[in-house]
Design a protein around this motif. Structure first.
Motif, PDB file in Angstrom:
ATOM      1  N   ASP A  88     -14.718 -27.939  57.956  1.00 19.51           N
ATOM      2  CA  ASP A  88     -13.633 -27.104  57.420  1.00 19.51           C
ATOM      3  C   ASP A  88     -14.211 -26.337  56.227  1.00 19.51           C
ATOM      4  O   ASP A  88     -14.506 -26.927  55.189  1.00 19.51           O
ATOM      5  CB  ASP A  88     -12.488 -28.035  56.989  1.00 19.51           C
ATOM      6  N   PHE A  89     -14.360 -25.019  56.399  1.00 22.05           N
ATOM      7  CA  PHE A  89     -15.045 -24.262  55.338  1.00 22.05           C
ATOM      8  C   PHE A  89     -14.122 -23.873  54.184  1.00 22.05           C
ATOM      9  O   PHE A  89     -14.521 -23.145  53.290  1.00 22.05           O
ATOM     10  CB  PHE A  89     -15.784 -23.044  55.901  1.00 22.05           C
ATOM     11  N   SER A  90     -12.879 -24.371  54.187  1.00 17.18           N
ATOM     12  CA  SER A  90     -11.990 -24.014  53.085  1.00 17.18           C
ATOM     13  C   SER A  90     -12.072 -25.033  51.942  1.00 17.18           C
ATOM     14  O   SER A  90     -11.404 -24.888  50.931  1.00 17.18           O
ATOM     15  CB  SER A  90     -10.549 -23.901  53.587  1.00 17.18           C
ATOM     16  N   LEU A  91     -12.888 -26.086  52.111  1.00 15.25           N
ATOM     17  CA  LEU A  91     -12.969 -27.124  51.074  1.00 15.25           C
ATOM     18  C   LEU A  91     -14.273 -26.971  50.275  1.00 15.25           C
ATOM     19  O   LEU A  91     -15.357 -26.915  50.871  1.00 15.25           O
ATOM     20  CB  LEU A  91     -12.924 -28.518  51.719  1.00 15.25           C
ATOM     21  N   PRO A  92     -14.172 -26.907  48.932  1.00 23.85           N
ATOM     22  CA  PRO A  92     -15.363 -26.665  48.115  1.00 23.85           C
ATOM     23  C   PRO A  92     -16.507 -27.643  48.396  1.00 23.85           C
ATOM     24  O   PRO A  92     -17.671 -27.228  48.507  1.00 23.85           O
ATOM     25  CB  PRO A  92     -14.843 -26.840  46.675  1.00 23.85           C
ATOM     26  N   ALA A  93     -16.194 -28.937  48.546  1.00 22.92           N
ATOM     27  CA  ALA A  93     -17.275 -29.911  48.757  1.00 22.92           C
ATOM     28  C   ALA A  93     -17.979 -29.625  50.080  1.00 22.92           C
ATOM     29  O   ALA A  93     -19.208 -29.806  50.194  1.00 22.92           O
ATOM     30  CB  ALA A  93     -16.705 -31.330  48.747  1.00 22.92           C
ATOM     31  N   ASN A  94     -17.233 -29.187  51.077  1.00 19.34           N
ATOM     32  CA  ASN A  94     -17.852 -28.866  52.374  1.00 19.34           C
ATOM     33  C   ASN A  94     -18.785 -27.677  52.251  1.00 19.34           C
ATOM     34  O   ASN A  94     -19.825 -27.603  52.911  1.00 19.34           O
ATOM     35  CB  ASN A  94     -16.772 -28.561  53.413  1.00 19.34           C
ATOM     36  N   LEU A  95     -18.402 -26.716  51.404  1.00 17.17           N
ATOM     37  CA  LEU A  95     -19.265 -25.535  51.242  1.00 17.17           C
ATOM     38  C   LEU A  95     -20.559 -25.900  50.522  1.00 17.17           C
ATOM     39  O   LEU A  95     -21.608 -25.322  50.800  1.00 17.17           O
ATOM     40  CB  LEU A  95     -18.516 -24.431  50.496  1.00 17.17           C
ATOM     41  N   ASP A  96     -20.480 -26.866  49.615  1.00 14.00           N
ATOM     42  CA  ASP A  96     -21.713 -27.340  48.970  1.00 14.00           C
ATOM     43  C   ASP A  96     -22.651 -27.919  50.025  1.00 14.00           C
ATOM     44  O   ASP A  96     -23.852 -27.656  50.031  1.00 14.00           O
ATOM     45  CB  ASP A  96     -21.396 -28.418  47.926  1.00 14.00           C
ATOM     46  N   ARG A  97     -22.062 -28.718  50.927  1.00 13.78           N
ATOM     47  CA  ARG A  97     -22.879 -29.347  51.971  1.00 13.78           C
ATOM     48  C   ARG A  97     -23.462 -28.293  52.911  1.00 13.78           C
ATOM     49  O   ARG A  97     -24.629 -28.354  53.291  1.00 13.78           O
ATOM     50  CB  ARG A  97     -22.038 -30.348  52.775  1.00 13.78           C
TER      51      ARG A  97
END
Ligand SMILES: C[S@@+](CC[C@H](N)C(=O)[O-])C[C@H]1O[C@@H](n2cnc3c(N)ncnc32)[C@H](O)[C@@H]1O
Length: 381
Positions: free
Chosen positions: A166-175
């Protein structure tokens, strides 16, 4: 025992020889169900601002993926059909502004994959294709989109790295950012968010800001496609809502999430598409399911808990927008990105209808250097 290759080192050969695909799963899927449930437990609100299914969950799962693919081909849902049909032509108008040399492509929300095929074909013809990394919340969408995106192309299967996230979550974008950088090193990447996907999010500007901040390096570019409007009044808002209302396949798509996550007996006549004017920035379309049974219903949710769904209460199933010129310009400034290229097409309009169009922007990180406005105003009627 003789030293063995690790299983993962054998995967490229398996992909090449067997037609299997891999998906990297970037987050715990069970946590997603809690998110859907929380949206459906919100307080009753007949105005349409209470219970909701947020963007990613409209597409999550096999039923929604298949229903989305059908909606994209519906003659009565021109928004997506036209955006897919004209994409190759519009891409050519901005493609010469892409960084030179080999280019890696990260597609945020590939959907049916047809637009990704157009971009990959463009790179393939010039022998410039790098890695292809489609990123989607739906594993089924990734599989469907990947097949379409790679058809007739010479991209080796081992250069394709689908990521479920889910690309709407900041932690996911870090990953995601860490993964992409480890794969491509310092070479340039073009990211894309196409099909007006940004408009599906309540917090559209914060999402664009986050994507730019977390992903974009100076050498990277970001292709953003959004729907546009020249009109900004109630009549234009009604016309925008009608584009969705007229499509039986779109109705099946938006209600498919409701079928997956609740035991509601769906009545398609209880679905309404409302067009609203969102300040001077956009026309907003909300697709809402309203309890019109005259009584209170009890819904069972994915965690087996129940929630009351009183008469006239609503569940918002979908959100979309058409941006004004001013709204789009402000969003880019607020997200601290600037245009490296742009093409804007206005669709056919009847004399009594507002001009709706599609803007394809090639963005780079960093604010625009202020200067005199050039060229015609594509948002004019
Ligand atoms: C409107 S469709 C656009 C599809 C395609 N880009 C096009 O233009 O035809 C949105 C896509 O984004 C994906 N998506 C929506 N919200 C997402 C999220 N929060 N995280 C990851 N993928 C998401 C959907 O599964 C779907 O593939």
């Amino acid at each position: 025992m003789a030293e063995r290759d690790q299983a993962v080192q054998r995967i490229p050969g398996i992909l090449r020889d067997t037609g299997w695909t891999v998906v990297l799963v970037g987050e715990e899927q069970s946590g997603k169900l809690a998110q859907v449930t929380a949206g459906l437990r919100r307080e009753p609100d007949p105005s349409g601002s209470g219970k909701l299914i947020t963007s990613g969950f409209s597409y999550w799962g096999l039923e929604s993926t298949v229903a989305w693919a059908h909606a994209c081909n519906d003659l009565y849902y021109p928004v997506m059909r036209e955006s897919i049909g004209s994409f190759s032509r519009r891409l050519r108008a901005v493609a010469d502004r892409l960084p030179a040399g080999p280019l890696h492509y990260v597609s945020l929300g590939p959907g049916t994959g047809q637009k990704d095929q157009a971009l990959l074909r463009y790179l393939d013809r010039q022998g410039r294709t790098g890695y292809y990394i489609p990123v989607d919340v739906s594993a089924e969408m990734l599989r469907l989109g990947q097949r379409e995106a790679l058809e007739h192309l010479h991209v080796p299967p081992a250069d394709v790295l689908p990521v479920q996230l889910d690309f709407s979550l900041p932690a996911n974008l870090d990953r995601l950012s860490t993964l992409v950088r480890r794969v491509v090193g310092d070479e340039p990447v073009v990211y894309s968010l196409l099909g007006n996907t940004l408009a599906n999010f309540d917090s559209d500007t914060p999402l664009l800001t986050l994507l730019a901040e977390k992903l974009l390096r100076p050498q990277d570019r970001f292709l953003l496609e959004v729907a546009s409007t020249a009109g900004q009044d109630e009549q234009a808002a009604r016309a925008a809502a009608q584009e969705y209302e007229n499509s039986p396949r779109f109705r099946e798509f938006v209600t498919s999430a409701l079928m997956q996550y609740t035991d509601l007996q769906i009545d398609l006549n209880s679905l309404t598409c409302e067009g609203l004017v969102e300040d001077d920035r956009a026309l907003l379309v909300r697709v809402v399911y309203r309890n019109r049974t005259g009584g209170t219903l009890e819904l069972t949710l994915p965690d087996r808990s129940t929630v009351l769904f009183p008469d006239q209460d609503t569940i918002r199933l979908y959100l979309s927008r058409k941006y004004t010129r001013a709204g789009l310009a402000k969003m880019l400034v607020d997200a601290r990105v600037s245009k490296a290229g742009e093409t804007h097409e206005v669709g056919h309009t009847a004399f009594d209808r507002p001009a709706f169009g599609l803007a394809l922007l090639l963005l780079q990180g960093g604010e625009a250097v202020p200067g005199p406005a050039t060229g015609p105003n594509p948002f004019r009627d």
